[in-house]
Write a protein that holds these residues in place. Structure first.
Motif, PDB file in Angstrom:
ATOM      1  N   ARG A  24      19.263 -17.442  16.292  1.00 51.36           N
ATOM      2  CA  ARG A  24      19.427 -15.550  17.606  1.00 51.36           C
ATOM      3  C   ARG A  24      17.852 -15.193  17.132  1.00 51.36           C
ATOM      4  N   LEU A  25      17.999 -14.580  15.993  1.00 49.60           N
ATOM      5  CA  LEU A  25      17.047 -14.236  15.512  1.00 49.60           C
ATOM      6  C   LEU A  25      15.991 -14.088  15.669  1.00 49.60           C
ATOM      7  N   PHE A  26      15.897 -15.621  15.258  1.00 55.83           N
ATOM      8  CA  PHE A  26      14.613 -16.248  15.226  1.00 55.83           C
ATOM      9  C   PHE A  26      14.161 -17.200  16.680  1.00 55.83           C
ATOM     10  N   VAL A  27      14.880 -16.789  17.621  1.00 55.86           N
ATOM     11  CA  VAL A  27      14.842 -16.796  19.025  1.00 55.86           C
ATOM     12  C   VAL A  27      13.442 -15.844  19.583  1.00 55.86           C
ATOM     13  N   GLY A  28      14.518 -14.806  19.429  1.00 53.89           N
ATOM     14  CA  GLY A  28      13.879 -13.113  19.809  1.00 53.89           C
ATOM     15  C   GLY A  28      12.618 -13.427  19.183  1.00 53.89           C
ATOM     16  N   ALA A  84       8.243  -3.995  15.189  1.00 60.70           N
ATOM     17  CA  ALA A  84       8.729  -2.743  14.606  1.00 60.70           C
ATOM     18  C   ALA A  84       9.911  -3.212  14.839  1.00 60.70           C
ATOM     19  N   LEU A  85      11.055  -3.384  15.558  1.00 58.56           N
ATOM     20  CA  LEU A  85      12.522  -3.121  15.391  1.00 58.56           C
ATOM     21  C   LEU A  85      12.705  -4.540  14.637  1.00 58.56           C
ATOM     22  N   ALA A  86      12.306  -5.403  15.234  1.00 59.66           N
ATOM     23  CA  ALA A  86      12.428  -6.728  14.498  1.00 59.66           C
ATOM     24  C   ALA A  86      12.071  -6.307  13.223  1.00 59.66           C
ATOM     25  N   ILE A  87      11.052  -6.418  12.753  1.00 57.16           N
ATOM     26  CA  ILE A  87      10.749  -5.511  10.767  1.00 57.16           C
ATOM     27  C   ILE A  87      11.905  -5.045  10.351  1.00 57.16           C
ATOM     28  N   TRP A  88      12.705  -3.718  10.840  1.00 62.79           N
ATOM     29  CA  TRP A  88      13.300  -2.684  11.011  1.00 62.79           C
ATOM     30  C   TRP A  88      14.643  -3.468  10.355  1.00 62.79           C
ATOM     31  N   THR A  89      15.162  -4.793  12.171  1.00 62.36           N
ATOM     32  CA  THR A  89      16.389  -5.191  11.493  1.00 62.36           C
ATOM     33  C   THR A  89      16.456  -6.064  10.256  1.00 62.36           C
ATOM     34  N   ALA A  90      14.781  -7.086  10.215  1.00 63.60           N
ATOM     35  CA  ALA A  90      15.378  -7.215   9.097  1.00 63.60           C
ATOM     36  C   ALA A  90      15.183  -7.051   7.740  1.00 63.60           C
ATOM     37  N   PRO A 147      21.851  -9.327  19.183  1.00 67.26           N
ATOM     38  CA  PRO A 147      21.694  -9.515  20.496  1.00 67.26           C
ATOM     39  C   PRO A 147      20.635  -9.119  21.498  1.00 67.26           C
ATOM     40  N   VAL A 148      20.930  -7.839  20.699  1.00 61.26           N
ATOM     41  CA  VAL A 148      19.378  -6.638  21.072  1.00 61.26           C
ATOM     42  C   VAL A 148      18.426  -7.698  21.262  1.00 61.26           C
ATOM     43  N   ILE A 149      18.522  -7.801  19.766  1.00 59.59           N
ATOM     44  CA  ILE A 149      16.695  -9.035  19.350  1.00 59.59           C
ATOM     45  C   ILE A 149      16.593  -9.490  20.087  1.00 59.59           C
ATOM     46  N   ALA A 179      17.797 -11.307  23.145  1.00 58.86           N
ATOM     47  CA  ALA A 179      17.464 -11.058  24.418  1.00 58.86           C
ATOM     48  C   ALA A 179      17.071 -10.269  25.112  1.00 58.86           C
ATOM     49  N   ALA A 180      16.463  -9.190  24.340  1.00 51.34           N
ATOM     50  CA  ALA A 180      15.420  -8.388  25.008  1.00 51.34           C
ATOM     51  C   ALA A 180      14.330  -8.892  24.472  1.00 51.34           C
ATOM     52  N   LEU A 181      13.696  -9.522  23.599  1.00 52.27           N
ATOM     53  CA  LEU A 181      12.569  -9.833  23.385  1.00 52.27           C
ATOM     54  C   LEU A 181      12.737 -10.767  24.240  1.00 52.27           C
ATOM     55  N   THR A 182      13.103 -11.387  23.341  1.00 51.04           N
ATOM     56  CA  THR A 182      12.521 -12.657  24.891  1.00 51.04           C
ATOM     57  C   THR A 182      12.167 -12.637  26.456  1.00 51.04           C
ATOM     58  N   ASP A 183      13.369 -11.756  26.876  1.00 52.10           N
ATOM     59  CA  ASP A 183      13.057 -11.028  28.534  1.00 52.10           C
ATOM     60  C   ASP A 183      11.579 -10.624  28.301  1.00 52.10           C
ATOM     61  N   TRP A 184      11.303  -9.447  27.620  1.00 56.69           N
ATOM     62  CA  TRP A 184      10.240  -9.017  27.833  1.00 56.69           C
ATOM     63  C   TRP A 184       9.085  -9.951  27.010  1.00 56.69           C
TER      64      TRP A 184
END
Length: 586
Positions: A296-300, A358-364, A391-393, A395-400
């Motif tokens: 799921r993180l990878f898909v984001g 930036a949000l993805a790097i912070w999460t990683a 779930p935020v990474i 859904a939001a990153l794939t929607d955007w």
């Protein structure tokens, strides 16, 4: 068309100036020698491979597609050779466990490579991405014998992996699956059943293909508690160790898809295939979630990557394409980049992509802290943030990402609809990321219905407190940014409390879920933009170019953050506007 340019400069700014990468790594045992300089060197080389080897195969792979002939899958021309070069260069083992031959680099380096793979060749990136998810599930849940037998060759890239969950009648509801696992006297199992939508289920790269299959034991109860996980390899080891005995499963068909044509998405038939139990009986879904959450993180990140390359292509076109007159009517034709609507599309995409990175790097980084921090409480806190943001990474990153590719296509006008420019492929490829690994609606329901109540409801409050503290620490000169973001954060906190009060009402949570996730994501990006603007102000002069991040932050706050007010109102409207309709009125 302009060639793909890996965003190494932006990544360097984020690692060095925004997140203090070196200091974070210095506090994590085993990562002390991993500096931003080393990470950027690795990523620059990975980006070169993506740009020079993988992007040139993207369009031809889409046009040729995969083929199934006499039960054998053939990938498009050049894919098998590219994969072997990718594996031989060590990229498949970048973050792999050194105990099994991996390089053991941090998760944050891995996700940034994943972004570049997704930009350069979305279909190709799924092969190593799925293998790594399978490696994580095996590494966390399998016994030592299976780990020793499979992990070294999967991490080296000699073997690949796939996940086999979905069945035609079940879809997302895995509790309905019917695939059976019959125990044998020697401790192995025979797996019988059919699965659909199995990405990387078969290919012509050579080596073994290791399927992780969900199935039911004969005495298993109904529902998700009756599911177990099995490792089912394409080739079985024989007593001589040659590993060339064909197992009892086959590809029944290749799915005909809207996009990702170069990725073999298979209908798999398991006909008494030999499998090995991974983890405990009846705990298969728990074990598989290790892989699913990684995916799921990878898909984001896939959404982030494809949005990035679509923007690059559109921006290059907008600089070159001459059409229309200047706003004051004195010049023409002018580059379409001068037109306000084109700028709106490109800069909106930039604000979302760079904020999302930036949000993805912070999460990683939180994932690395959770895995390595010597303080158990710090590790536990970081792990909670990862659970909240997964779930935020996704859904939001794939929607955007999809929205950005559509807008990038729009920049081209009619040319964007024509195959030769390549933009319609990005739109088709990007669409799947909102669907697989749990649709974005499912991700939103996970956030609103389950994650908000973790730690008795304290988990989101901890996260919001962290955001508030960091935003309030920003320089006073950034008040025009911090005040609106803090106001949006207050709205998010109030909306969250309202949902937590109705947590027992599933209908209310589900009705609010998608709007709530978008609200959450926009506020999180606002936090990231404050951090980036503050880092830029601290580290650069006041020249026009040096203020790019601050200008993008201002654009985000002025044009995107105000959406949070409407989203809050939609969430608080409750389930009634949806529930009042009778079935025959819909």
């Amino acid at each position: 068309m302009a060639a793909y340019a890996p965003p190494i400069e932006d990544i360097g700014f984020l690692l060095n100036d925004v997140f203090g990468f070196d200091a974070v790594m210095a506090g994590l045992p085993g990562y002390e020698e991993v500096t931003a300089e080393l990470a950027l060197t690795v990523l620059a080389e990975g980006g070169r491979f993506c740009a020079e080897v993988l992007e040139p195969l993207n369009r031809s792979g889409d046009e040729e597609g995969c083929r199934l002939t006499d039960g054998m899958v053939t990938t498009p021309k050049g894919f098998a050779e590219a994969y072997r070069a990718f594996a031989e260069a060590g990229w498949t083992g970048l973050s792999g466990d050194p105990a099994y031959g991996g390089q053991g680099l941090p998760r944050v380096v891995q996700i940034l490579l994943d972004e570049m793979l997704s930009s350069a060749n979305f279909s190709f990136g799924l092969f190593p991405g799925l293998t790594r998810g399978a490696v994580e599930a095996i590494g966390h849940h399998a016994g030592d014998a299976l780990k020793e037998a499979y992990l070294p060759k999967m991490i080296s890239g000699e073997w690949t992996g796939a996940m086999a969950l979905t069945e035609a009648h079940a879809g997302t509801d895995l509790g309905l699956l019917k695939t059976r696992a019959e125990p044998l006297a020697d401790g192995r199992y025979r797996i019988t059943g059919g699965k659909i939508f199995i990405s990387s289920g078969d290919h012509d790269f050579g080596g073994n293909i290791v399927h992780l299959v969900l199935a039911r034991l004969p005495d298993a109860p109904a529902g998700v508690k009756g599911i177990s996980l099995f490792l089912v390899p394409k080739f079985l080891p024989d007593p001589a160790g040659s590993g060339d005995q064909r197992n009892g499963f086959s590809v029944g068909a290749l799915e005909h898809k809207m996009g990702i044509h170069a990725q073999p998405t298979c209908v798999m038939n398991y006909d008494g295939a030999i499998g090995f139990l991974v983890g405990e009986p009846g705990r298969g879904l728990n074990a598989m979630f290790t892989m699913m959450n990684a995916e799921r993180l990878f898909v984001g990140i896939q959404g982030l990557g494809i949005g990035e390359i679509a923007l690059q292509k559109a921006a290059a076109y907008a600089h070159e394409r001459l059409q229309g007159r200047s706003a004051d009517g004195t010049r023409g034709p002018v580059p379409i980049l001068e037109h306000a609507d084109v700028r709106r599309m490109l800069l909106t995409g930039r604000a979302l992509t760079e904020g999302g990175r930036a949000l993805a790097i912070w999460t990683a980084l939180q994932m690395d802290i959770a895995a390595r921090h010597p303080d158990p409480e710090a590790a536990k806190a970081a792990d909670g943030f990862v659970a909240l943001l997964t779930p935020v990474i996704k859904a939001a990153l794939t929607d955007w990402g999809f929205a950005i590719t559509v807008e990038a296509q729009q920049v081209f006008g009619g040319h964007g609809y024509i195959r030769e420019w390549g933009m319609e492929q990005y739109v088709r490829d990007a669409r799947i990321a909102q669907i697989y690994e749990g649709t974005n609606g499912v991700q939103a329901m996970d956030l609103a219905g389950r994650k908000l109540m973790m730690e008795g409801g304290e988990l989101p409050r901890r996260f919001f407190a962290l955001m508030r503290a960091e935003i309030e620490e920003a320089p006073s000169s950034l008040g025009e940014l911090t005040r609106p973001v803090l106001a949006a954060l207050a709205d998010l906190e109030a909306t969250t409390s309202a949902l937590q009060e109705k947590a027992a009402d599933v209908a209310e949570a589900n009705a609010a879920a998608v709007d709530y996730l978008r609200l959450f994501a926009l506020v999180a990006l606002g936090w990231m933009w404050v951090r980036m603007a503050a880092a830029e102000a601290a580290g650069q002069d006041n020249g026009t170019k040096a203020q790019r991040k601050r200008k993008l932050a201002a654009l985000f706050v002025a044009r995107l953050l105000p959406q949070t007010a409407g989203l809050k109102a939609a969430v608080l409207s409750g389930a009634r506007p949806l529930a009042v309709f009778q079935e025959d009125e819909i």
